[in-house]
Scaffold this active site. Structure first.
Site, mmCIF file in Angstrom:
data_model
loop_
_atom_site.group_PDB
_atom_site.id
_atom_site.type_symbol
_atom_site.label_atom_id
_atom_site.label_comp_id
_atom_site.label_asym_id
_atom_site.label_seq_id
_atom_site.Cartn_x
_atom_site.Cartn_y
_atom_site.Cartn_z
ATOM 1 N N LYS B 122 0.889 -1.213 0.115
ATOM 2 C CA LYS B 122 -0.125 0.009 0.229
ATOM 3 C C LYS B 122 0.700 1.298 0.015
ATOM 4 O O LYS B 122 0.693 2.252 -0.739
ATOM 5 C CB LYS B 122 -0.958 -0.010 1.213
ATOM 6 C CG LYS B 122 -2.273 -0.712 1.272
ATOM 7 C CD LYS B 122 -3.181 -0.157 2.287
ATOM 8 C CE LYS B 122 -4.159 -1.443 2.455
ATOM 9 N NZ LYS B 122 -5.098 -0.829 3.421
ATOM 10 N N GLU B 216 -2.118 9.744 8.850
ATOM 11 C CA GLU B 216 -2.837 9.807 7.632
ATOM 12 C C GLU B 216 -3.936 10.793 8.119
ATOM 13 O O GLU B 216 -4.470 10.363 9.281
ATOM 14 C CB GLU B 216 -3.472 8.579 7.131
ATOM 15 C CG GLU B 216 -2.740 7.937 5.974
ATOM 16 C CD GLU B 216 -3.382 6.950 5.438
ATOM 17 O OE1 GLU B 216 -4.392 6.486 5.579
ATOM 18 O OE2 GLU B 216 -2.631 6.380 4.404
ATOM 19 N N ARG B 317 -6.523 -8.763 -8.381
ATOM 20 C CA ARG B 317 -7.121 -10.000 -8.570
ATOM 21 C C ARG B 317 -8.633 -9.552 -9.093
ATOM 22 O O ARG B 317 -9.046 -8.644 -9.134
ATOM 23 C CB ARG B 317 -7.322 -10.638 -7.297
ATOM 24 C CG ARG B 317 -7.917 -9.695 -6.081
ATOM 25 C CD ARG B 317 -8.200 -10.330 -4.916
ATOM 26 N NE ARG B 317 -8.259 -9.709 -3.711
ATOM 27 C CZ ARG B 317 -9.496 -9.013 -3.305
ATOM 28 N NH1 ARG B 317 -10.744 -9.441 -4.033
ATOM 29 N NH2 ARG B 317 -9.682 -8.361 -2.667
#
Lengths: 756, 471
Positions: B122, B216, B317
């Protein structure tokens, strides 16, 4: 008749001694003589006295003849058996007969921390011109105890060596000489604190700079155990003793690859004893000892009083010699003149030499000790520069020394002091003064070569990766720079801890590639080749090897070893099992010595020792940290015999001098580190770390089982247990090796280091 | 579309996705092998295949996460490709790498491992996105180790929120090495920051051995959107629109999804919703082009109430809810089958159509029927299903591994997902009505070991239909 009977008994004893010496092999019809002896004993009264005396005389003559032959043809293995005989003199006999008086320190018989090690405060009396001069000495040595069970045959436990160390320090405090007597087949290989290897290392480390004269006498010198109290200013050896890197049986077991439990062939043991060059004459020729004390034929026994008198004279002369060596020239000369005038040996001792040393003399003593060991075993390797080269090299070294001293010691210290003064002054808040001084400080800073102590951390190019934009990589992480060739195989490995932690089978390319050989689940470290470390620990392209031309040789002419050495050289493309190089870690310059497994399993011989010592010297000169990374070491190279053993004190001496000069010496163990090196120049480091899953110890499982009968658990030597026992200072994860090393370099060591 | 595909696909997954892959393989004329564990032997994905005999195509393994077993089956049955489905190994680049690099290589049906590796991280994704000026959640894009530095960043993030008129400014402090919600703490006042920072740092050090921390902005009022991309190994990249996956269980499991991502009929947005949807699709394609993405994938976005999009992460995916997007898309007037497309493209075919041949029309809703107690924290229900019946319409479809003709015990080892139901219509309003009707017509009966009746989330699903696409 009684006297005759006594004679018969004596003869019987001699026969038994010979039988044992010849390993029960019916040499020279000894069995026949023994039978005759027995028959005579049974039939004492069947003979007349004259007849009986005649028989005894006949027997005596035959045995005398045999003894002479035996002495003439004495093989090395027979010498080993002489030494091991319970009839041989022991330390207690020496204390009784050589010294005037003694007090044993720390023990009475088996009530002792370690009965195998005897420390005693003894007095030795010299009669000079009929006037007695009493000198006090510390006697330290192993006691074999003529077969007493609790003495353990002179095999010292680590506690015993620790005791010895304590009394060495006592002797140092009191300023009295130490006499060491080595009677050990080897150290008792247990790891419990203080630990066999680590304690020996501590002993050697301390002895290398002990401020009193030390004399040692070796009767039975079994490798590590002998070194624990063997480092001295004058080393003597009994003519029938042995001094060896390993017992002939041990060497034979290794040589013949004999499985545990099965018998080692006798012939092989004989051959190995021969090859190991363990006799006094061999050792004198190799330069590992200074003097041989002549024993009576077939070795001195516990009642050879003439031998003790000789020993006493030799020991005193040796102490005198060491002490005189430290005296100023004039005193030495006057002694020499008198000595030359003296006709007989008895007269020779008619000079009183004070065994007390003043500070200058101590300094000289230590310098001489250092030189003495530095000069040892130089015949064991090749590749030293030619005399011209040597001269230039010496010049270069001297220039370097001056340069680094000026740069780091004088200029930097000076600058620091000036800065400190300015800081102190300006700290007082005098603004004007600060205004005045600031141009000077700026000027000084400008002039000094060490402008900024902060490191400019280079941004490393990130190799590989699918994404074109190189992510901001932490330079401390050197991943993806090198992949082990082990990774090129499509198969899986089962982690040894899978049952305990449920680790999944590891796919080899993952394991040896990305995981750096570490099981993800349990953290088990699989062995990686030394090249991985070269690429992943040090800054890229910062490695500069030096002394690569120093080459391991076969100084003893050990049969078959030349080929093996050759194949190792071919395999690795290097000349010795120790790689020494300059490198950088996050731009800190370091000197590294690396024992690696590909070359004779990382064993240490003369070449490896020499390279290590030169690395110490380089690090000392340049004031850089010294890192000894041990990829694997199998111990001392047995094929170099005692030349290998002397690497222990020799290297320890060098590293001690480096540490004393303010160096930072960090040892990192990996895979397997055993025996001699751990018990000397590695184990003496104040900062020892181990890579997880590595093993550190003195002797392997098999040796422990065979010598002590103890069946040790499989994780006995594990890094974790070593940490628990206090042998090492920490365990490092291989993946964080570089980070930890950098941290250590920044936090450990003295202000003497160049980057401080 | 050509139909000359060659190969044998190993399906390394379970449940409905295994069945969907099986069917896709059949459609493409490919042979396949399924694997199953003991707990799953009654599942439809096994029962529809042959577990013994010469033409056995279902093989028992110890675990779906045991790569050695899976590769052993692949070798034994001479498979040439492997489909990981979703979950398990689908985003494990090591597995993909091993599959492609081994001595007997298998085609990994999914993006190549290097892409999985770089987007699976990430932090790395965020870094790459920032470099491309794709908006991500404001905060750090590398671990912070220094408290002073961290506090400065925290202060700046809080100040920025105040400047944006956000009512309750707050930031999140996360352990960089963590994941799955572990080691996350919220800070609303800068005075509290140092204490929380130290707490998280200590936790991270203890738990993960690395004290790195991420900081964040904490987003509260947002919608969770996804963009479905389909790419080929030949550099073709198209999208199949957006979907909205905001309705999630407490464990962040999606429960109701709808496509398209926003629709003005559901809510009056403060922003131009079409523009935002176009924007996130463009950004997604931009990042995909940059990393040379080469299979199906989902770009997850957070859209704030004010219409600011932030890239959250990339799922490399096929996803559970892929069909939601397929049901609003038309290729030659037919819904595409994204799993079939994935296999086809994964085996190296060209796409065969362009973006402009994809037509978007109507709306669709996916309902995830799960045996769980939504009132008790979505606790899974374990028991035996005795009756399992879904209505059949030409505007709905159901994917399930639960048999309807016999009793079925829900294995306790896995999530108690029962079925995926898809409903679509010409408008979002119609789709919602149909979904409600559909839910009412579902019949599921069963009992647990104490004789208690089955508990499902059907009511929860129905109640949440009104919340779709709203803030």
């Amino acid at each position: 008749m009684n006297a005759l009977l006594k004679q018969l008994h004596k003869i019987e004893e001699r026969i038994n001694y010979l039988v044992q010496l010849k390993d029960y092999s019916n040499w020279g019809n000894l069995d026949g003589f023994k039978e005759t002896c027995d028959k005579l004993k049974l039939t004492v009264y069947d003979h007349s006295e004259d007849q009986f005396a005649g028989e005894i005389q006949k027997l005596h003559e035959s045995i005398c003849f045999l003894e002479e032959r035996a002495e003439e043809q004495l093989t090395p293995m027979e010498r080993v058996r002489i030494v091991r005989s319970i009839q041989r003199f022991s330390l207690k006999d020496i204390l009784e007969n050589v010294y005037e008086d003694y007090t044993e320190l720390g023990g009475e018989g088996d009530a002792n921390i370690d009965p195998a090690m005897v420390c005693a405060k003894a007095t030795i009396v010299r009669r000079i011109k009929n006037k007695p001069y009493t000198a006090s000495v510390m006697v330290i040595g192993q006691e074999t105890g003529h077969g007493e069970e609790f003495r353990n045959g002179g095999s010292c436990k680590p506690e015993g060596n620790e005791k010895a160390l304590r009394y060495m320090k006592v002797a140092e405090t009191e300023g009295i000489p130490i006499h060491f007597y080595v009677f050990t087949p080897g150290s008792f290989p247990v790891e419990e604190y203080p630990g066999a290897a680590q304690q020996i290392a501590r002993n050697i480390y301390t002895m290398s700079k002990l401020r009193v004269p030390m004399i040692s006498m070796i009767s039975e010198g079994g490798s590590g155990g002998a070194e624990a109290i063997g480092l001295s200013d004058y080393r003597m050896m009994c003519s029938h003793g042995y001094y060896s890197v390993i017992s002939p049986e041990g060497a034979a077991a290794i040589e013949g690859k004999v499985k545990e439990g099965s018998k080692v062939p006798k012939e092989l043991i004989e051959v190995c004893a021969e090859r190991l060059k363990l006799t006094a004459t061999d050792n004198l020729a190799l330069g590992t000892i200074d003097h041989i004390i002549q024993e009576p034929p077939l070795g001195a026994r516990r009642d050879d009083f003439a031998f003790f008198a000789k020993l006493r004279a030799d020991v005193m002369r040796a102490t005198d010699k060491v002490v005189l060596g430290t005296k100023s020239f004039r005193a030495f000369r006057s002694y020499e003149i008198r000595r030359k005038k003296a006709e007989t040996e008895a007269q020779e001792l008619q000079v009183d030499v004070s065994w007390d040393l003043n500070d200058d003399e101590i300094k000289r003593l230590l310098a001489q000790r250092s030189q003495k060991y530095r000069a040892m075993s130089t015949q064991g390797f090749s590749g030293l520069p030619t005399p011209t080269e040597k001269f230039f090299r010496r010049m270069q070294e001297m220039t370097e020394e001056v340069y680094f001293t000026i740069r780091y010691d004088i200029l930097k210290n000076h600058q620091k002091q000036v800065q400190k003064v300015f800081k102190d002054v300006s700290g007082e808040g005098t603004v004007i003064l600060k205004r005045v001084t600031s141009p000077i400080t700026t000027a000084l800073e400008f002039l000094s070569p060490q402008k900024d102590k902060k490191f400019v951390r280079p941004q490393l190019p990130s190799a590989g990766g699918a994404l074109p934009p190189s992510s901001a990589q932490d330079p401390i992480e050197l991943t993806d720079t090198y992949t082990s060739p082990l990774a090129n195989m499509d198969r899986t490995i089962t982690c040894p801890n899978s049952e305990k932690y449920g680790c999944k089978d590891l796919w080899v390319p993952d394991l040896f590639g990305e995981f750096a050989g570490v099981c993800e689940i349990c953290g088990h470290h699989f062995a990686l080749e030394h090249k991985w470390y070269l690429k992943n620990i040090f800054d890229p392209d910062s490695i500069r090897l030096f002394n690569s031309e120093i080459t391991a040789e076969n100084p003893l002419g050990y049969t078959g070893f030349d080929e093996r050495l050759q194949s190792s050289k071919k395999k690795t493309g290097r000349n010795a099992g120790n790689m020494t190089f300059h490198a950088r870690i996050m731009d800190i310059r370091v000197v590294v010595s690396m024992l690696y497994s590909d070359f004779r399993n990382g064993t240490v011989g003369s070449a490896e020792g020499e390279k290590f010592i030169q690395a110490c010297e380089v690090a000392k000169r340049t004031k850089r940290p010294l890192i000894s990374y041990v990829h694997t070491t199998g111990g001392i190279r047995i094929q170099e015999g005692t030349l290998g053993v002397t690497q222990m004190p020799k290297c320890t001496m060098a590293v001690r001098e480096y540490i004393d000069a303010g160096g930072l010496y960090i040892v990192v163990y990996d895979n397997n580190s055993y025996a001699g090196p751990v018990a000397s120049f590695l184990g003496c480091s104040p900062y020892q770390f181990a890579i997880r899953s590595s093993r550190i110890g003195f002797a392997g499982h098999r040796v422990i089982r065979e010598t002590t009968g103890i069946d040790i658990p499989p994780d006995y030597h594990s890094a974790r247990n070593a940490l628990k026992r206090g042998h090492i200072q920490g365990i490092w994860d291989r993946r964080e090796f570089r980070r930890n090393l950098y941290k250590s370099l920044m936090t450990m060591g003295s202000p003497h280091l160049y980057y401080r | 579309m050509s139909n000359n595909l060659q190969g044998k696909v190993l399906i390394a997954n379970r449940g409905e996705i295994a069945i969907r892959i099986m069917n896709a393989c059949k459609d493409l004329g490919l042979e396949y092998i399924v694997v199953y564990t003991d707990a799953d032997k009654d599942s439809e994905h096994v029962q529809r295949n042959r577990i013994s005999g010469a033409d056995q195509n279902a093989w028992r393994i110890t675990s779906y996460t045991e790569p050695n077993d899976i590769f052993a089956v692949a070798d034994h049955t001479q498979c040439t490709a492997i489909h990981p489905g979703y979950g398990f190994f689908s985003e494990d680049y090591r597995f993909a790498r091993r599959a492609t690099l081994r001595d007997r290589p298998l085609t990994f049906i999914g993006p190549n491992w290097e892409v999985i590796k770089s987007l699976g991280d990430k932090i790395n994704t965020k870094r790459v996105a920032n470099a491309l000026k794709i908006p991500t959640i404001p905060g750090t894009d590398s671990p912070i180790y220094n408290e002073m530095e961290a506090e400065e960043i925290a202060q700046r993030l809080l100040d920025d929120q105040v400047a944006q008129d956000i009512k309750a400014p707050s930031i999140l402090v996360k352990a960089a090495a963590g994941g799955g919600g572990m080691g996350i703490e919220e800070v609303t006042e800068i005075e509290q920051f140092r204490r929380i920072y130290r707490q998280v740092q200590n936790y991270a050090k203890r738990q993960f051995g690395d004290g790195g921390v991420l900081i964040e902005q904490c987003l509260r009022d947002y919608n969770h959107l996804e963009v479905q991309l389909v790419c080929s190994r030949h550099g073709e990249r198209i999208h199949f629109g957006s979907r909205n996956c905001t309705i999630q269980s407490t464990g962040r499991q999606k429960r109701v999804e709808a496509a398209p991502g926003f629709h003005s009929s559901c809510f009056t947005y403060d922003f131009d919703e079409q523009k935002v949807l176009e924007q996130i699709v463009d950004y997604s394609l931009k990042l995909a082009a940059h990393v040379h993405y080469d299979n199906v994938g989902t770009w997850e976005w957070i859209v704030s109430r004010s219409g600011r999009p932030y890239l959250l992460e990339v799922n490399t995916r096929i996803q559970v809810e892929n069909d939601v997007s397929a049901r609003i898309s038309y290729l030659n007037h037919q819904h595409p089958n994204l799993i079939r497309e994935q296999i086809r493209l994964g085996l190296g075919e060209k796409m065969g159509y362009k973006q402009k041949s994809v037509e978007f029309k109507g709306a669709s809703i996916e309902l995830r029927v799960v045996a769980e107690d939504t009132r008790r924290g979505f606790a899974p229900w374990i028991g035996t299903i005795t009756e399992f019946h879904f209505p059949q319409y030409d505007w709905s479809t159901v994917y399930s591994h639960v048999p309807s003709d016999r009793e079925y015990g829900i294995p306790s080892e896995y999530d108690p997902n029962l079925a995926l139901a898809l409903v679509w219509g010409d408008s979002m309003a119609e789709a919602k009505i149909r979904a409600a009707q559909f839910i009412d017509e579902i019949v599921i009966r069963g009992q647990d070991s104490h004789g208690g009746p089955i508990i499902t989330n059907l009511e929860y699903l129905k109640n949440n239909l009104d919340r779709l696409l709203t803030f």
